[in-house]
Write a protein that holds these residues in place. Sequence first.
Motif, mmCIF file in Angstrom:
data_model
loop_
_atom_site.group_PDB
_atom_site.id
_atom_site.type_symbol
_atom_site.label_atom_id
_atom_site.label_comp_id
_atom_site.label_asym_id
_atom_site.label_seq_id
_atom_site.Cartn_x
_atom_site.Cartn_y
_atom_site.Cartn_z
ATOM 1 N N UNK A 1 -9.624 47.270 -40.974
ATOM 2 C CA UNK A 1 -10.809 47.531 -41.786
ATOM 3 C C UNK A 1 -12.042 47.081 -41.027
ATOM 4 N N UNK A 2 -13.202 47.536 -41.467
ATOM 5 C CA UNK A 2 -14.452 47.132 -40.841
ATOM 6 C C UNK A 2 -14.890 45.778 -41.387
ATOM 7 N N UNK A 3 -15.814 45.134 -40.679
ATOM 8 C CA UNK A 3 -16.259 43.803 -41.093
ATOM 9 C C UNK A 3 -17.064 43.827 -42.379
ATOM 10 N N UNK A 4 -17.553 45.015 -42.788
ATOM 11 C CA UNK A 4 -18.291 45.101 -44.039
ATOM 12 C C UNK A 4 -17.443 45.721 -45.158
ATOM 13 N N UNK A 5 -16.133 45.711 -44.985
ATOM 14 C CA UNK A 5 -15.225 46.271 -45.988
ATOM 15 C C UNK A 5 -15.313 45.469 -47.282
ATOM 16 N N UNK A 6 -15.157 46.164 -48.402
ATOM 17 C CA UNK A 6 -15.187 45.494 -49.700
ATOM 18 C C UNK A 6 -13.881 44.743 -49.944
ATOM 19 N N UNK A 7 -13.892 43.861 -50.953
ATOM 20 C CA UNK A 7 -12.681 43.105 -51.281
ATOM 21 C C UNK A 7 -11.532 44.038 -51.652
ATOM 22 N N UNK B 1 -10.054 45.626 -48.495
ATOM 23 C CA UNK B 1 -9.230 44.661 -47.763
ATOM 24 C C UNK B 1 -7.890 44.481 -48.459
ATOM 25 N N UNK B 2 -7.916 44.372 -49.770
ATOM 26 C CA UNK B 2 -6.674 44.198 -50.534
ATOM 27 C C UNK B 2 -5.775 45.430 -50.383
ATOM 28 N N UNK B 3 -6.371 46.614 -50.453
ATOM 29 C CA UNK B 3 -5.596 47.845 -50.332
ATOM 30 C C UNK B 3 -4.954 47.960 -48.951
ATOM 31 N N UNK B 4 -5.725 47.621 -47.900
ATOM 32 C CA UNK B 4 -5.188 47.682 -46.535
ATOM 33 C C UNK B 4 -4.045 46.691 -46.347
ATOM 34 N N UNK B 5 -4.202 45.481 -46.896
ATOM 35 C CA UNK B 5 -3.146 44.474 -46.761
ATOM 36 C C UNK B 5 -1.865 44.908 -47.466
ATOM 37 N N UNK C 1 -9.732 35.565 -49.322
ATOM 38 C CA UNK C 1 -10.359 34.441 -50.019
ATOM 39 C C UNK C 1 -11.853 34.496 -49.735
ATOM 40 N N UNK C 2 -12.662 34.641 -50.769
ATOM 41 C CA UNK C 2 -14.102 34.843 -50.592
ATOM 42 C C UNK C 2 -14.751 33.721 -49.797
ATOM 43 N N UNK D 1 -10.175 30.850 -34.969
ATOM 44 C CA UNK D 1 -11.210 31.471 -35.804
ATOM 45 C C UNK D 1 -12.163 32.295 -34.957
ATOM 46 N N UNK D 2 -12.455 31.819 -33.756
ATOM 47 C CA UNK D 2 -13.433 32.519 -32.918
ATOM 48 C C UNK D 2 -12.815 33.745 -32.266
ATOM 49 N N UNK D 3 -11.578 33.625 -31.765
ATOM 50 C CA UNK D 3 -10.994 34.677 -30.945
ATOM 51 C C UNK D 3 -10.213 35.710 -31.743
ATOM 52 N N UNK D 4 -9.657 35.352 -32.872
ATOM 53 C CA UNK D 4 -8.848 36.306 -33.631
ATOM 54 C C UNK D 4 -9.742 37.238 -34.447
ATOM 55 N N UNK D 5 -9.419 38.511 -34.391
ATOM 56 C CA UNK D 5 -10.163 39.498 -35.170
ATOM 57 C C UNK D 5 -9.314 39.896 -36.370
ATOM 58 N N UNK D 6 -9.508 39.196 -37.487
ATOM 59 C CA UNK D 6 -8.705 39.452 -38.675
ATOM 60 C C UNK D 6 -9.007 40.824 -39.276
ATOM 61 N N UNK D 7 -10.217 41.297 -39.102
ATOM 62 C CA UNK D 7 -10.549 42.633 -39.604
ATOM 63 C C UNK D 7 -9.738 43.693 -38.864
ATOM 64 N N UNK D 8 -9.598 43.521 -37.564
ATOM 65 C CA UNK D 8 -8.817 44.481 -36.785
ATOM 66 C C UNK D 8 -7.341 44.411 -37.159
ATOM 67 N N UNK D 9 -6.848 43.219 -37.475
ATOM 68 C CA UNK D 9 -5.446 43.084 -37.888
ATOM 69 C C UNK D 9 -5.162 43.938 -39.125
ATOM 70 N N UNK D 10 -6.129 43.990 -40.052
ATOM 71 C CA UNK D 10 -5.942 44.757 -41.283
ATOM 72 C C UNK D 10 -6.437 46.192 -41.160
#
Length: 397
Positions: free
Chosen positions: A17-23, A26-30, A64-65, A6-15
Amino acid sequence: MSARDWIEKDFYRELGVSSDASDSEIKKAYRKLARELHPDANPGDSRAEARFKAVSEAYGVLGDAEKRKQYDEARRLFSTGGLRGFGGGGFGGAGGSNFDFGDLFSGTTQGASSSGGFGGLGDMLGNLFNRRSGTASAAGRPRRGADVETEIRIDFLEAVQGATVPLRLSSPSTCDTCLGTGARAGTTPRTCPTCNGVGLVNRSQGAFAFSEPCRDCRGTGRLVDDPCPDCAGEGVSTKTRTLTVRIPPGVDDDQRIRLAEQGEPGQNGGHAGDLYVRVHVTPHAVFGRSGNDLTIKVPVTFTELALGTTLDVPTLDGKVSLRVTPGTASGRVLRVRGKGIARRDGQVGDLLVTLQVAVPANMDGKARAALESYAQATAGLDPRPELTRMLERRSGS
């Protein structure tokens, strides 16, 4: 998933998108990455398969919110040094005593009551990292598998009437050879001697102590000496399977259908995740849709509207005859009750028929002469009196 993940993985970078991306972003990128990296689109490409799993893992958290909220909080606390200063003396605490991360995760930090109550933070992190106490681990507890999403396309009539559609899916599944244990048939995993099956080891570094996933068993608490040849000891293998998906009558475009426990397999006997099938509906050449109502545009001639007529209009199960009264305006909508979409809950919509005047692009001499005679006969008829009065007032002023 361990605390370190949780600390080391950047899930936003995987998708991407930016950390303030809307739901929705995020869904569209996935969905875009899932289509590009899906094993069916990249047969034999191990790198694409690894990226597909990483992207699915990232969306399992960010999609997941509640998990996203916990993930953001954990990153904020750890990556910005938000845990510094607990106990009034940095990590050393009051009186030079060591600060134990295990206590923090278990919600039992000393001095919590005097510090404003760290128990709530401990509870949050305990849920976040799947831990209940500093000595207990999630290694042996059942864990639910991740949810999976895929897409299908059906035609308009299938969406309206319902259909049974075969779905070919490549996804991680429990290995049939070892039944998920990861060990070769006839053998069983053994308890990791390093962590005694807990999955965590305690370490001291400088002035403080902390727990981290055991490196020998990778946090599972078990060691596989003789791995299963089919899954390489993972207990999970990517398989292609065919499912039968029942599309209910009246399904909407972009609607998701949930298939319980058809997602990724759980761990340690946990339930499998769910499979969500997103439905895309190909538009019909004649019919449209508005909720439960079917819509259709019917071209008519000027004389049919002016003099009245009877029209035969197609429906989903035959045809209906509609009476058009003389003097009907172009654009008028006629409603046919009960000829719309019948949903699974028993609701039935109507058929909405829009009448539109069709203007001929070419006319022969006889038709043109007749139309010119009509224009002369109705020269005194003003079809737009309101506009005429407005123009006259403006001209007078």
